[in-house]
Each structure stands twice: as C-alpha cells, then as structure tokens.
Design a protein around this motif. Structure first.
Motif, PDB file in Angstrom:
ATOM      1  N   VAL A 185       0.833  -1.203   0.000  1.00  0.00           N
ATOM      2  CA  VAL A 185       0.000   0.000   0.000  1.00  0.00           C
ATOM      3  C   VAL A 185       0.868   1.255   0.000  1.00  0.00           C
ATOM      4  CG1 VAL A 185      -1.717   1.311   1.304  1.00  0.00           C
ATOM      5  CG2 VAL A 185      -1.911  -1.182   1.144  1.00  0.00           C
ATOM      6  N   LEU A 186       1.955   1.238   0.754  1.00  0.00           N
ATOM      7  CA  LEU A 186       2.866   2.384   0.793  1.00  0.00           C
ATOM      8  C   LEU A 186       3.474   2.636  -0.579  1.00  0.00           C
ATOM      9  CD1 LEU A 186       4.396   4.546   2.403  1.00  0.00           C
ATOM     10  CD2 LEU A 186       6.076   2.799   3.028  1.00  0.00           C
ATOM     11  N   ALA A 187       3.878   1.577  -1.265  1.00  0.00           N
ATOM     12  CA  ALA A 187       4.433   1.722  -2.616  1.00  0.00           C
ATOM     13  C   ALA A 187       3.388   2.318  -3.557  1.00  0.00           C
ATOM     14  CB  ALA A 187       4.902   0.368  -3.134  1.00  0.00           C
ATOM     15  N   GLY A 188       2.142   1.856  -3.439  1.00  0.00           N
ATOM     16  CA  GLY A 188       1.075   2.420  -4.270  1.00  0.00           C
ATOM     17  C   GLY A 188       0.834   3.884  -3.964  1.00  0.00           C
ATOM     18  N   THR A 189       0.949   4.256  -2.703  1.00  0.00           N
ATOM     19  CA  THR A 189       0.768   5.653  -2.302  1.00  0.00           C
ATOM     20  C   THR A 189       1.840   6.539  -2.908  1.00  0.00           C
ATOM     21  OG1 THR A 189      -0.209   4.937  -0.207  1.00  0.00           O
ATOM     22  CG2 THR A 189       0.606   7.201  -0.319  1.00  0.00           C
ATOM     23  N   VAL A 190       3.077   6.084  -2.854  1.00  0.00           N
ATOM     24  CA  VAL A 190       4.195   6.839  -3.429  1.00  0.00           C
ATOM     25  C   VAL A 190       3.991   7.026  -4.930  1.00  0.00           C
ATOM     26  CG1 VAL A 190       6.655   6.734  -3.970  1.00  0.00           C
ATOM     27  CG2 VAL A 190       5.868   6.199  -1.656  1.00  0.00           C
ATOM     28  N   LEU A 191       3.608   5.979  -5.620  1.00  0.00           N
ATOM     29  CA  LEU A 191       3.384   6.063  -7.066  1.00  0.00           C
ATOM     30  C   LEU A 191       2.226   7.014  -7.379  1.00  0.00           C
ATOM     31  CD1 LEU A 191       3.831   2.315  -8.099  1.00  0.00           C
ATOM     32  CD2 LEU A 191       5.394   4.209  -8.561  1.00  0.00           C
ATOM     33  N   PHE A 192       1.168   6.948  -6.567  1.00  0.00           N
ATOM     34  CA  PHE A 192       0.013   7.819  -6.799  1.00  0.00           C
ATOM     35  C   PHE A 192       0.406   9.289  -6.705  1.00  0.00           C
ATOM     36  CE2 PHE A 192      -3.336  10.300  -4.595  1.00  0.00           C
ATOM     37  CZ  PHE A 192      -4.223  10.438  -5.655  1.00  0.00           C
ATOM     38  N   PHE A 193       1.136   9.651  -5.642  1.00  0.00           N
ATOM     39  CA  PHE A 193       1.509  11.060  -5.485  1.00  0.00           C
ATOM     40  C   PHE A 193       2.604  11.474  -6.459  1.00  0.00           C
ATOM     41  CE2 PHE A 193      -0.640  10.799  -1.326  1.00  0.00           C
ATOM     42  CZ  PHE A 193      -1.327  12.000  -1.368  1.00  0.00           C
ATOM     43  N   ALA A 194       3.479  10.551  -6.835  1.00  0.00           N
ATOM     44  CA  ALA A 194       4.550  10.896  -7.770  1.00  0.00           C
ATOM     45  C   ALA A 194       3.998  11.233  -9.148  1.00  0.00           C
ATOM     46  CB  ALA A 194       5.546   9.738  -7.864  1.00  0.00           C
ATOM     47  N   PHE A 195       2.954  10.521  -9.564  1.00  0.00           N
ATOM     48  CA  PHE A 195       2.451  10.696 -10.919  1.00  0.00           C
ATOM     49  C   PHE A 195       1.165  11.500 -11.013  1.00  0.00           C
ATOM     50  CE2 PHE A 195       5.109   6.882 -11.301  1.00  0.00           C
ATOM     51  CZ  PHE A 195       5.881   7.237 -12.390  1.00  0.00           C
ATOM     52  N   ALA A 196       0.362  11.531  -9.966  1.00  0.00           N
ATOM     53  CA  ALA A 196      -0.936  12.203 -10.090  1.00  0.00           C
ATOM     54  C   ALA A 196      -1.297  13.047  -8.871  1.00  0.00           C
ATOM     55  CB  ALA A 196      -2.029  11.154 -10.334  1.00  0.00           C
ATOM     56  N   GLY A 197      -1.197  12.476  -7.671  1.00  0.00           N
ATOM     57  CA  GLY A 197      -1.737  13.122  -6.488  1.00  0.00           C
ATOM     58  C   GLY A 197      -1.220  14.515  -6.226  1.00  0.00           C
ATOM     59  N   ARG A 198       0.072  14.735  -6.385  1.00  0.00           N
ATOM     60  CA  ARG A 198       0.647  16.047  -6.071  1.00  0.00           C
ATOM     61  C   ARG A 198       0.111  17.136  -6.990  1.00  0.00           C
ATOM     62  NH1 ARG A 198       5.661  16.630  -9.241  1.00  0.00           N
ATOM     63  NH2 ARG A 198       5.842  14.798 -10.587  1.00  0.00           N
ATOM     64  N   HIS A 199      -0.278  16.763  -8.213  1.00  0.00           N
ATOM     65  CA  HIS A 199      -0.806  17.751  -9.156  1.00  0.00           C
ATOM     66  C   HIS A 199      -2.216  18.205  -8.787  1.00  0.00           C
ATOM     67  CE1 HIS A 199       2.677  17.066 -11.629  1.00  0.00           C
ATOM     68  NE2 HIS A 199       2.398  15.782 -11.738  1.00  0.00           N
ATOM     69  N   LEU A 200      -2.855  17.493  -7.843  1.00  0.00           N
ATOM     70  CA  LEU A 200      -4.186  17.875  -7.383  1.00  0.00           C
ATOM     71  C   LEU A 200      -4.132  18.849  -6.219  1.00  0.00           C
ATOM     72  CD1 LEU A 200      -5.804  14.295  -7.382  1.00  0.00           C
ATOM     73  CD2 LEU A 200      -5.946  16.022  -9.192  1.00  0.00           C
ATOM     74  N   LEU A 201      -2.919  19.215  -5.789  1.00  0.00           N
ATOM     75  CA  LEU A 201      -2.749  19.989  -4.565  1.00  0.00           C
ATOM     76  C   LEU A 201      -2.174  21.378  -4.817  1.00  0.00           C
ATOM     77  CD1 LEU A 201      -1.343  17.109  -2.333  1.00  0.00           C
ATOM     78  CD2 LEU A 201      -3.642  18.087  -2.277  1.00  0.00           C
ATOM     79  N   GLY A 202      -2.500  21.971  -5.944  1.00  0.00           N
ATOM     80  CA  GLY A 202      -2.074  23.330  -6.210  1.00  0.00           C
ATOM     81  C   GLY A 202      -0.836  23.402  -7.075  1.00  0.00           C
ATOM     82  N   PRO A 203      -0.398  24.615  -7.416  1.00  0.00           N
ATOM     83  CA  PRO A 203       0.775  24.803  -8.274  1.00  0.00           C
ATOM     84  C   PRO A 203       2.050  24.317  -7.602  1.00  0.00           C
ATOM     85  CG  PRO A 203       0.089  26.895  -7.322  1.00  0.00           C
ATOM     86  CD  PRO A 203      -0.982  25.903  -6.979  1.00  0.00           C
ATOM     87  N   LYS A 204       3.039  23.992  -8.430  1.00  0.00           N
ATOM     88  CA  LYS A 204       4.281  23.438  -7.894  1.00  0.00           C
ATOM     89  C   LYS A 204       5.041  24.438  -7.047  1.00  0.00           C
ATOM     90  CE  LYS A 204       8.649  21.236  -9.243  1.00  0.00           C
ATOM     91  NZ  LYS A 204       9.459  20.683 -10.340  1.00  0.00           N
ATOM     92  N   TYR A 205       5.100  25.693  -7.506  1.00  0.00           N
ATOM     93  CA  TYR A 205       5.925  26.675  -6.806  1.00  0.00           C
ATOM     94  C   TYR A 205       5.056  27.708  -6.093  1.00  0.00           C
ATOM     95  CZ  TYR A 205       9.743  24.713  -9.490  1.00  0.00           C
ATOM     96  OH  TYR A 205      10.664  23.840 -10.024  1.00  0.00           O
ATOM     97  N   ALA A 206       5.520  28.151  -4.952  1.00  0.00           N
ATOM     98  CA  ALA A 206       4.856  29.208  -4.197  1.00  0.00           C
ATOM     99  C   ALA A 206       5.850  30.346  -4.026  1.00  0.00           C
ATOM    100  CB  ALA A 206       4.421  28.678  -2.825  1.00  0.00           C
ATOM    101  N   ASP A 207       5.305  31.561  -3.829  1.00  0.00           N
ATOM    102  CA  ASP A 207       6.213  32.703  -3.680  1.00  0.00           C
ATOM    103  C   ASP A 207       6.822  32.764  -2.282  1.00  0.00           C
ATOM    104  OD1 ASP A 207       3.493  35.144  -3.397  1.00  0.00           O
ATOM    105  OD2 ASP A 207       4.141  33.543  -2.063  1.00  0.00           O
TER     106      ASP A 207
END
Length: 603
Positions: A185-207
């Motif tokens: 499950v942990l491996a699946g979580t890492v893959l999810f955020f690496a490829f998709a999940g993080r893009h659902l949480l706002g822009p990559k860079y902040a000021d």
C-alpha cells in the motif's frame, strides 16, 4: 438479552455522534460509555473498569516513553535532515523519502508525534526550495497514517486486533505479520503522489510569502540591515595546525563555534574556547562587522560558506540565538558589555545592541539602559539560564528554532540500540508488552529521558480512551450484539463467501474510523471480525488483518485522525483536497484488501 444489545447499539451510535461533533473530549466520552454500561447493569462495575487492567494499556504507555526517547535524542530530526540532503531540490525526490520516512518512523513511535516533528522540516524544505508546501505535507501525513499497517506497534488499535485474535485462537499477531500488505500500500501511495496526487494539490511553486519564517532570521535582518554585526560560517580549506592555527585564532573576528566532521561522517559541534584546535575542513562560526568579515574571508585558505542564519538548523543543538531586553530595574544598568565580562559571566556572546529602533555601533563600550535589546548567542542551556534572571533580562520572543533543538543528541545511538533491541527481542519470541516495558526502562536508565520526562510523555487521555472503549466490545459480546452483527454481515455477503464478509468488515471499519477514533473503532470491530470468521469455519487471520488495514485508511476526511488534521492549517488545505486525494487512496487500499490479503493470508 436482545433489549440489552439494542441499548448497546444505541450507545455506540450516541458515542459516534458525540465524537463526530468534536464538542466533547474523546477520553471523556470513553468514561461516559464506561459509566453508562455499569449504571445500566449491562456490565458489572468490575467488568466496566477492566480495560484499565488490560495489557494494551501498559504497552501503549511504554510506547509513549519510547517515542519520547526517539524525539529527545534526535532520531526523528536526523531522518528529516537526511531527506533534505538527498532530495536536492527535486519535488519527487523530496516527497518520496518524506512519505516513506514518516511511515517507517511512525511504525515504531507515535505517528502523531512524527507528523508534528516533520511539519517544521517540510516547511523549511518548502522555504529553501520554493516548492509549494501543500504538495509535500499531505503525502507525508498519509505516509504517517500508513505506518499503522507496517508493524504491530504502529498504532494502539493494532494491539486491540492482536488481543482479539489471541483471545479467539491463542495466537496473537507478530511484530511484522502484516508488513508486506502495508509496504505494498505504501508503494502504491508513493506512485500515486509521484504521478498524479501532487498535481491535485495546487501549483508546484509558491512565492513563499505565506510560509512561516524563522524568528532568528527576522532578528538577523532587523540588525544587519543597518550594517552592524554579521554572523557567518566559513570553512578552513588549508592546513591550520600549530602556529598557523594560533595565528588564525588571534586574527579572526570573534569565534562562536566549530563544527568538525568525524571519521564516520557524523558532525560534532563545539562552542569556542581559548586554545581550541582547528583542522582543514572545519566549519567555523564568526561574528563581526561587515568590514571585519570581508577582510577575514579574503585570507588564503578560508572559504566563506553562508550566513549562519541560513544554516542555523545545522548548529541548533549547540548554538542558539535570542533577543533579550534589559529590565527597567536591572542590576546591570549603567554597566557596559565589557564591564560585565558578558562572555565569562553568562557564557553568551553579545552580537548586537539595539536602542529604540536603531542598532548601536561599538556597543561593547556602551552603557546599558533600560529597555535596551541585546542579540545574544550561546548554548541553549545558557540562554535558558539568562531567561531565569527575570530581574535583569526579559526574553522578548524565543526563536522558532528553539523547538527544533534536540537536548540529548549525543545519545542518538543509544536510542537506536534500544529501539532495535526492543524489536529484536519481540521477534525472538519475547512478549511485545515485556519488550516495550524493558525499552522504556532502558530509556530512563541510559539517560535518554529522565523519569519525569518519561511520565510526562505518557498521554493519559489516550490511555483513558482505550480503557473506556474496551468494555464496549465486552458489552457487545455479552449481550449477543456481536453475534447479531456477524449474522447480519454473513446474511448480506453470503455464508459461502468469506471474501465478501471480509470486505464488508473493511467497509464497516473504515466508515466508523471516519467518525470514531482509529483506536476506538478497532477495539470495537476486531472481535466482531474474528467471530465472523470463526462462525464461518475459516481462518480469522485475513479478517483481522483486513480490519487492521481499514483502521489506518482514513484518507478522505481531515478529521479522521490527528495525523491528518495536523497538516490542515500548515498546508492551507480545504475539505475538497482530502476528497480529491483521499478517495483514490481509499480505492487503492480497498482493492489491496479485497484481492491481496486472501492471497497472502488464505482463509
């Protein structure tokens, strides 16, 4: 008995409503449950308070002490510093070790404590790399939540599942019995955020404007904007030995500390003392005027590394910085820094003096007046000591880094030995309860925590919650409520389909965990799951593990667990953010439960 069972069901529903309201403390709710069971006659008074004598209570108390040891010796912070070093500014390379590190560390200490420790580390990483903190905090918190799927002590609720299994079969869960499921499950979580999940949480860079700033950095800007004192880190790049080392010492501006890399790569930081030896590769903190620093750094064999304020976390265990104000009735009024022999008297170095809104030049010979502010540096113990001289000095505000200092960093390896010994003896057949107690005793005897610190680390509200909810499971069993739930689930899923019953148990556990606490849910559901398997004539092990996994799957709600709730404000999350990432994560865990657990643990 059916009427009593109905009353227990009503009590469970009322408990869920009170917990969901967040208006009544969970431990108080547990006590209300306990008293209600006794007053209604469903349980005898002895049965109602029997939870306080359960082995799980002493084990959880011991684990709090072990977690305190890991915190106070710097094990947790060391993990965070390694992540920053290895990530090298790349978002995915930072996210993966944050998620995995939180999971692994949370598997042997309080996952809530892990998240609390990691939040300032993540915020510092976000500030230093300009990466949006929201894209790192949620993966980290989910990793800590998953720690409950990795080891028996990952969450107190796991121990309740193990106890239910032992009571029914005589065989409790082992320390790593279900770790393979959690790692998948942990491996699946890492893959999810690496490829998709993080893009659902706002822009990559902040000021960076909404990130919390180091209080010490603000101190530095407040003083050095006027060109008074600078505090810099330099590296000795050539041989400074013998006469050369003495010449270096005499020609340097004021030296505050030295950090030297040991033969095993570990850094040893020491405050400066006269006659200190210097070697090539040493990092030295010096303070002086801008002209003094510039002239000194131009010398051959010296490399300017950075401002001390930009690298303060690397020195935090030895060298702190703080602003103090002179008390209006202080005994030091009218005396100069030189008159007071500040360094020898207080063990601290004065970096600057500010009067009103302006820094004072040549402050060493300036007579101190009431409300003057001093910027001082030195050991935290010395800073704490000057704080106690409240008739002379007033601490205006502690720097943020004070909370990151590790008081017993010199005993890190002792803590690691105790931790691995605890795991090792439990794997060797010793009772996990006894192993945890021995580890807690060893923590105190070796000085990694004091007796008072050990007692203070034990969270009584958690112990009361567990002890108060345990009798509820007893009441369900005594009144026949457990059998009613088991029969209902089997009737819906089919007596010949244990996989379907297992999945129903998973859904029931996960749904309750969004309302009740993880521990309360597992205490309640684990005996039901085990009894369901036994009534069907199949192994209760896969059923128990499915329930255990479901108890650590509260991804879709920000209030499902303190592990998740802690990151809501620092990450600036909204409820929809947890739905966007939590629902896919829930489907991942559900699929793992339905298809993988019966393969690894056959019925």
């Amino acid at each position: 008995m059916q009427g009593d069972a109905t009353l227990v069901f009503y009590l469970i529903g009322l408990t869920a409503i009170m917990m969901a309201s967040n208006k009544v403390r969970y431990d108080l709710i547990a006590l209300i449950v306990l008293v209600t069971l006794a007053l209604t006659g469903i349980l005898t008074p002895t049965e109602a308070v029997s939870g306080f004598g359960a082995t799980i209570i002493i084990m959880v108390a011991g684990l709090f002490v072990v977690g305190e040891m890991l915190d106070r010796t710097g094990v947790a912070r060391t993990v965070g510093d390694l992540i920053l070093k290895q990530g090298k500014g790349d978002e995915v390379r930072l996210m993966i070790p944050l998620c995995v590190g939180a999971a692994l560390l949370g598997s042997v200490m309080s996952s809530t404590a892990v998240v609390a420790i990691f939040i300032p580390i993540v915020m510092r990483i976000a500030r230093d790399t300009d990466i949006n903190a929201a894209r790192l905090l949620m993966p980290m918190s989910y990793g800590a939540l998953l720690s409950g799927m990795l080891t028996l002590i990952g969450t107190p609720g796991n121990l309740a599942v193990s106890d239910a299994l032992r009571d029914a079969t005589g065989e409790p869960l082992g320390f790593f019995s279900f770790s393979l499921v959690g790692l998948i499950v942990l491996a699946g979580t890492v893959l999810f955020f690496a490829f998709a999940g993080r893009h659902l949480l706002g822009p990559k860079y902040a000021d960076g404007s909404d990130q919390p700033r180091s209080r010490s950095r603000s101190f530095a800007e407040m003083y050095r904007d006027h060109g008074v004192e600078r505090v810099e880190v330099i590296r000795l790049a050539q041989a400074y030995e013998g006469a050369a080392a003495r010449e270096f010492e005499l020609s340097a501006p004021r030296i505050l500390a030295r950090r030297r890399r040991g033969p095993r790569g570990n850094a040893n930081t020491s405050l400066y003392s006269a006659g200190m030896d210097f070697q090539p590769g040493d990092l030295i903190v010096v303070t002086g005027s801008e002209a003094e620093i510039a002239s000194f750094c131009d010398r051959p064999g010296l490399d300017h590394v950075c401002s001390f304020y930009d690298d303060m976390n690397a020195w935090i265990d030895t060298l702190g910085i703080m602003e103090v104000m002179i008390h209006p009735e202080a005994s030091v009024l009218g005396q100069t820094i030189e008159d007071l022999e500040f360094r020898s008297t207080y063990g601290l170095e004065v970096l600057a003096l500010k009067r009103g809104s302006e820094p004072v030049l040549d402050f060493e010979e300036e007579k101190l007046r009431k409300s003057d502010r001093l910027l001082v540096a030195g050991k935290w113990t010395r800073l704490d000591r000057i704080n106690r001289r409240s008739r002379d000095f007033v601490i205006l505000e502690e720097p943020h880094e004070r909370s990151l200092s590790v008081p017993n960093s010199n005993k890190l390896w002792i803590a690691m030995i105790i931790l691995f010994a605890m795991i090792g003896v439990s794997l060797g057949g010793m009772s996990i309860t006894i192993a945890v107690i021995l580890a807690a005793i060893a923590a105190v005897l070796t000085g990694t925590v004091t007796t008072n610190q050990a007692y203070r680390s034990i969270k009584l509200d958690t112990l009361v919650l567990i002890a108060g909810m345990l009798p509820l499971a007893t009441a369900l069993d005594k009144t026949g409520g457990t059998d009613m739930i088991v029969n209902a689930l089997i009737g819906m899923a089919g007596e010949e389909n244990p996989r379907a019953v297992m999945f129903a148990m998973f859904v029931l556990t996960m749904s309750l965990s969004w309302i009740l606490s993880n521990t309360a849910t597992l205490v309640l559901v684990a005996p039901i799951a085990v009894n369901a398997a036994l009534s069907m004539g199949v192994s209760p092990l896969p059923m128990a593990i499915a329930v255990l996994v479901a108890g650590s799957a509260g991804f879709a709600s920000p209030v499902s667990s303190p592990v998740v709730t802690l990151v809501v404000n620092p990450g600036g999350y909204k409820f929809i953010d947890f739905l966007k990432c939590g629902l896919p994560m829930t489907l991942l865990v559900a699929a793992t439960t339905l298809f993988l657990i019966p393969v690894i643990f056959p019925f």
